[in-house]
Scaffold this motif. Structure first.
Motif, PDB file in Angstrom:
ATOM      1  N   ILE A 166      59.392  68.300 106.345  1.00 51.92           N
ATOM      2  CA  ILE A 166      60.220  67.302 106.873  1.00 51.92           C
ATOM      3  C   ILE A 166      61.536  67.756 107.569  1.00 51.92           C
ATOM      4  CG2 ILE A 166      59.075  65.208 105.712  1.00 51.92           C
ATOM      5  CD1 ILE A 166      61.566  64.921 104.020  1.00 51.92           C
ATOM      6  N   HIS A 167      61.569  69.134 107.179  1.00 51.05           N
ATOM      7  CA  HIS A 167      62.975  69.786 107.789  1.00 51.05           C
ATOM      8  C   HIS A 167      62.589  70.620 109.036  1.00 51.05           C
ATOM      9  CE1 HIS A 167      64.045  69.019 103.587  1.00 51.05           C
ATOM     10  NE2 HIS A 167      65.260  69.236 103.932  1.00 51.05           N
ATOM     11  N   THR A 168      62.552  69.825 110.201  1.00 45.72           N
ATOM     12  CA  THR A 168      62.149  70.512 111.331  1.00 45.72           C
ATOM     13  C   THR A 168      62.450  69.473 112.655  1.00 45.72           C
ATOM     14  OG1 THR A 168      60.635  71.625 112.727  1.00 45.72           O
ATOM     15  CG2 THR A 168      59.636  69.617 111.478  1.00 45.72           C
ATOM     16  N   GLU A 169      62.935  70.123 113.590  1.00 48.85           N
ATOM     17  CA  GLU A 169      63.321  69.336 114.796  1.00 48.85           C
ATOM     18  C   GLU A 169      61.886  69.151 115.779  1.00 48.85           C
ATOM     19  OE1 GLU A 169      67.764  68.941 116.013  1.00 48.85           O
ATOM     20  OE2 GLU A 169      66.931  71.154 116.200  1.00 48.85           O
ATOM     21  N   LEU A 170      61.121  69.924 115.325  1.00 47.64           N
ATOM     22  CA  LEU A 170      59.879  69.930 116.291  1.00 47.64           C
ATOM     23  C   LEU A 170      58.735  68.881 116.153  1.00 47.64           C
ATOM     24  CD1 LEU A 170      58.993  73.838 115.954  1.00 47.64           C
ATOM     25  CD2 LEU A 170      60.275  72.786 117.855  1.00 47.64           C
ATOM     26  N   ILE A 171      58.732  68.082 114.878  1.00 46.69           N
ATOM     27  CA  ILE A 171      57.814  67.246 115.027  1.00 46.69           C
ATOM     28  C   ILE A 171      58.447  65.839 115.153  1.00 46.69           C
ATOM     29  CG2 ILE A 171      56.259  65.834 112.987  1.00 46.69           C
ATOM     30  CD1 ILE A 171      56.246  68.220 111.705  1.00 46.69           C
ATOM     31  N   PRO A 172      57.633  65.090 116.297  1.00 46.15           N
ATOM     32  CA  PRO A 172      58.343  64.010 116.724  1.00 46.15           C
ATOM     33  C   PRO A 172      58.240  62.873 115.783  1.00 46.15           C
ATOM     34  CG  PRO A 172      56.302  64.380 117.766  1.00 46.15           C
ATOM     35  CD  PRO A 172      56.689  65.409 116.906  1.00 46.15           C
ATOM     36  N   LYS A 173      58.516  61.643 116.330  1.00 45.61           N
ATOM     37  CA  LYS A 173      58.320  60.401 115.513  1.00 45.61           C
ATOM     38  C   LYS A 173      56.623  60.294 115.259  1.00 45.61           C
ATOM     39  CE  LYS A 173      62.585  57.687 116.290  1.00 45.61           C
ATOM     40  NZ  LYS A 173      63.000  56.439 116.716  1.00 45.61           N
ATOM     41  N   LEU A 174      56.204  59.664 114.017  1.00 39.33           N
ATOM     42  CA  LEU A 174      54.836  59.615 113.762  1.00 39.33           C
ATOM     43  C   LEU A 174      54.316  58.176 113.696  1.00 39.33           C
ATOM     44  CD1 LEU A 174      54.828  62.311 110.961  1.00 39.33           C
ATOM     45  CD2 LEU A 174      54.078  62.609 113.664  1.00 39.33           C
ATOM     46  N   GLY A 175      54.478  57.406 114.379  1.00 36.79           N
ATOM     47  CA  GLY A 175      53.917  55.916 114.779  1.00 36.79           C
ATOM     48  C   GLY A 175      54.027  55.340 113.386  1.00 36.79           C
ATOM     49  N   VAL A 176      53.241  54.677 113.011  1.00 34.12           N
ATOM     50  CA  VAL A 176      53.173  53.483 111.824  1.00 34.12           C
ATOM     51  C   VAL A 176      53.499  54.464 110.607  1.00 34.12           C
ATOM     52  CG1 VAL A 176      51.595  52.028 112.750  1.00 34.12           C
ATOM     53  CG2 VAL A 176      50.840  54.032 111.634  1.00 34.12           C
TER      54      VAL A 176
END
Length: 271
Positions: A166-176
């Motif tokens: 969870i320490h990254t800017e590359l992964i966007p929001k993940l919906g539900v």
């Protein structure tokens, strides 16, 4: 045993860091600081060594609580692991929240928040002085409830391992998933120095306790995030990074003129 368990994940972490680095350099959407990442690695090596050497201290405190346990919870029951997981998450939430509101604990935890570039390497920038801060005290009630110390320590190690991704800017929001779990989006908010984001999203694996206790904040797409401490730290020496907040704390203690001021410097809010 818990260090052997977590250390098996190190190759996966290394691969993830390499992939993140390639993506960052290819898209050029953020700055990757080699110096900061190397500092984090140096800090982690000392952290890992000290935790391995002094594991008998938290283990001993958990064992002490377990000797006076209210129940003996059989680990093999189907409900034992879910109960242990929720108990760990609840205690982790309150430990983490307290670490942001009481300076004695913040002196250790501030190390983790000193990164100014948010990437996987930030995950292992961990304070060396958790024994001095007394972090394990927050988890002693779990053994007092009836869970063996080994189960508690392994559970905490896995909680920490989960938080790597969870320490990254590359992964966007993940919906539900954002409604239940602590995600990169939620943790970006937690690491932000923006005034509207400070002291939010304390969860470990789950985000539900933040929602229940009013400390949740959602990442805003139109608001760029500034990472790091509210008083930015420019040091590049791992020892200075790891001990800088203790230095500030003890200077304030010695400068205090009354016991009330000294106690405020120790147990008051971070400054």
């Amino acid at each position: 045993m818990e260090y052997t368990l977590v250390s098996r994940l190190f190759p996966i972490f290394a691969i993830a860091i390499a992939i993140e680095l390639m993506l960052v350099r290819h898209h050029r959407k953020q700055i990757y600081s080699w110096q900061e990442s190397l500092d984090s690695l140096g800090i982690f090596l000392v952290y890992y060594l000290t935790q391995a050497i002094f594991i008998f201290v938290p283990a001993g405190l958990l064992l002490f609580a377990w000797q006076y346990r209210l129940f003996t919870i059989p680990i093999e029951r189907w409900w034992s692991m879910p109960l242990l997981f929720i108990s760990l998450e609840f205690c982790y939430y309150w430990y983490h929240r307290t670490a942001h509101t009481i300076r004695w604990l913040w002196a250790t935890h501030a190390v983790h928040h000193s990164v100014r570039h948010f990437n996987f390497s930030a995950a292992y920038r961990l304070g060396w002085t958790s024994l001095l801060s007394g972090n394990i005290i927050f988890f002693m009630p779990i053994s007092w409830l009836g869970f063996p110390p080994t189960a508690v320590i392994i559970g905490l190690s896995l909680t920490l391992a989960y938080q790597f991704w969870i320490h990254t800017e590359l992964i966007p929001k993940l919906g539900v998933l954002e409604w239940i779990f602590n995600t990169p989006s939620h943790h970006r908010v937690h690491h932000a120095a923006n005034s509207e984001y400070i002291d939010r999203n304390y969860g470990g694996v789950l985000i539900i306790f933040d929602r229940l206790f009013g400390t949740f904040a959602e990442e805003k797409s139109d608001r760029s995030i500034v990472y790091g401490l509210t008083h930015p730290l420019s040091a590049q020496n791992p020892f200075e990074i790891a001990l800088h907040e203790w230095d500030r704390l003890f200077k304030d203690i010695f400068a205090a003129k009354t016991w009330r001021e000294r106690l405020s410097a120790i147990f008051g809010a971070p400054v």
